[in-house]
Design an enzyme around this catalytic site. Structure first.
Site, PDB file in Angstrom:
ATOM      1  N   HIS A 150       0.835  -1.190   0.000  1.00  0.00           N
ATOM      2  CA  HIS A 150       0.000   0.000   0.000  1.00  0.00           C
ATOM      3  C   HIS A 150       0.875   1.247   0.000  1.00  0.00           C
ATOM      4  O   HIS A 150       1.837   1.344   0.761  1.00  0.00           O
ATOM      5  CB  HIS A 150      -0.912   0.012   1.232  1.00  0.00           C
ATOM      6  CG  HIS A 150      -1.655   1.297   1.390  1.00  0.00           C
ATOM      7  ND1 HIS A 150      -1.374   2.188   2.393  1.00  0.00           N
ATOM      8  CD2 HIS A 150      -2.625   1.856   0.640  1.00  0.00           C
ATOM      9  CE1 HIS A 150      -2.166   3.241   2.270  1.00  0.00           C
ATOM     10  NE2 HIS A 150      -2.934   3.067   1.217  1.00  0.00           N
ATOM     11  N   SER A 151       0.545   2.197  -0.847  1.00  0.00           N
ATOM     12  CA  SER A 151       1.167   3.509  -0.878  1.00  0.00           C
ATOM     13  C   SER A 151       2.685   3.386  -1.019  1.00  0.00           C
ATOM     14  O   SER A 151       3.180   2.800  -1.977  1.00  0.00           O
ATOM     15  CB  SER A 151       0.740   4.300   0.367  1.00  0.00           C
ATOM     16  OG  SER A 151       1.130   5.644   0.272  1.00  0.00           O
ATOM     17  N   PHE A 152       3.429   3.912  -0.054  1.00  0.00           N
ATOM     18  CA  PHE A 152       4.886   3.863  -0.062  1.00  0.00           C
ATOM     19  C   PHE A 152       5.416   2.444  -0.271  1.00  0.00           C
ATOM     20  O   PHE A 152       6.466   2.236  -0.883  1.00  0.00           O
ATOM     21  CB  PHE A 152       5.409   4.429   1.265  1.00  0.00           C
ATOM     22  CG  PHE A 152       6.840   4.121   1.548  1.00  0.00           C
ATOM     23  CD1 PHE A 152       7.851   4.844   0.937  1.00  0.00           C
ATOM     24  CD2 PHE A 152       7.180   3.096   2.419  1.00  0.00           C
ATOM     25  CE1 PHE A 152       9.181   4.553   1.193  1.00  0.00           C
ATOM     26  CE2 PHE A 152       8.508   2.801   2.681  1.00  0.00           C
ATOM     27  CZ  PHE A 152       9.514   3.530   2.056  1.00  0.00           C
ATOM     28  N   ALA A 209       2.860   3.638  -4.791  1.00  0.00           N
ATOM     29  CA  ALA A 209       3.920   4.276  -5.563  1.00  0.00           C
ATOM     30  C   ALA A 209       4.700   3.195  -6.301  1.00  0.00           C
ATOM     31  O   ALA A 209       5.076   2.184  -5.716  1.00  0.00           O
ATOM     32  CB  ALA A 209       4.848   5.037  -4.629  1.00  0.00           C
TER      33      ALA A 209
END
Length: 192
Positions: A111-113, A138
């Protein structure tokens, strides 16, 4: 990219219908644990493995095996921030879970980073993975850092918060929750 709330009516099932119907059941019609897929769920920045609690519970109820490691220096492992973790540390955190738990055919979710984390794990040990899932994540190309692909205003904000924290810049304090613009994921029955 906009975030939205999910409900149980959204198509977010963990396995295709064919594998759900073929799973082993106990004498009361409940799915047996460990009969499904193996998931490793990697949290984003400013979180810990705890952020997956509701998702992990639902996946386990469907018979899947779920690991939710917390990356070095974050969440309940924030006390080891002095180790000065880098992206390589985070990749190694996840790689060690796969190695020591002897996991194969893993569905690795970032998730995300953590999109950059799971990409690094895939480079190191592709033979242990079945799928990579980038959840609002990302994704940097080889040789790129997240600062290369992030919106300049966001990257500058992170750098300013790191400088303002008075440390050596290795640690970025989390933003105020309202600045993250996070939506609550709600499942039918109120199970978050």
């Amino acid at each position: 990219m906009q975030r939205r709330s999910l409900s149980a009516t959204d198509n977010v099932s963990a396995a295709p219908a064919s594998s759900r119907s073929a799973a082993a059941l106990d004498g009361q019609g409940r799915r047996l644990q460990g009969i499904g897929k193996t998931y490793v769920l990697v949290h984003g920045a400013f979180h810990g493995g705890w952020c997956w609690t509701g998702v992990a519970r639902r996946l386990r109820a469907l018979g899947h095996t779920v690991y939710t490691p917390t990356l070095t220096g974050l969440g309940e492992r924030s006390h080891v921030m002095a180790a000065r973790p880098t992206i390589d540390t985070f990749i190694e955190d996840v790689a060690q879970v796969l190695h020591f738990e002897d996991l194969t055919e893993v569905l690795l979710v970032g998730h995300s980073f953590a999109g950059s984390v799971i990409s690094g794990v895939a480079d190191r040990m592709p033979e242990r993975l079945q799928h990579l899932v980038y959840l609002d994540a990302a994704v940097a190309l080889p040789g790129q850092a997240l600062t290369d692909i992030g919106p300049p205003g966001l990257v500058d904000g992170y750098r300013a918060r790191a400088r303002a924290a008075g440390g050596d810049g290795a640690s970025i304090p989390p933003p105020a929750p309202e600045a993250l613009c996070l939506a609550t994921i709600t499942f039918a029955g109120g199970d978050n």
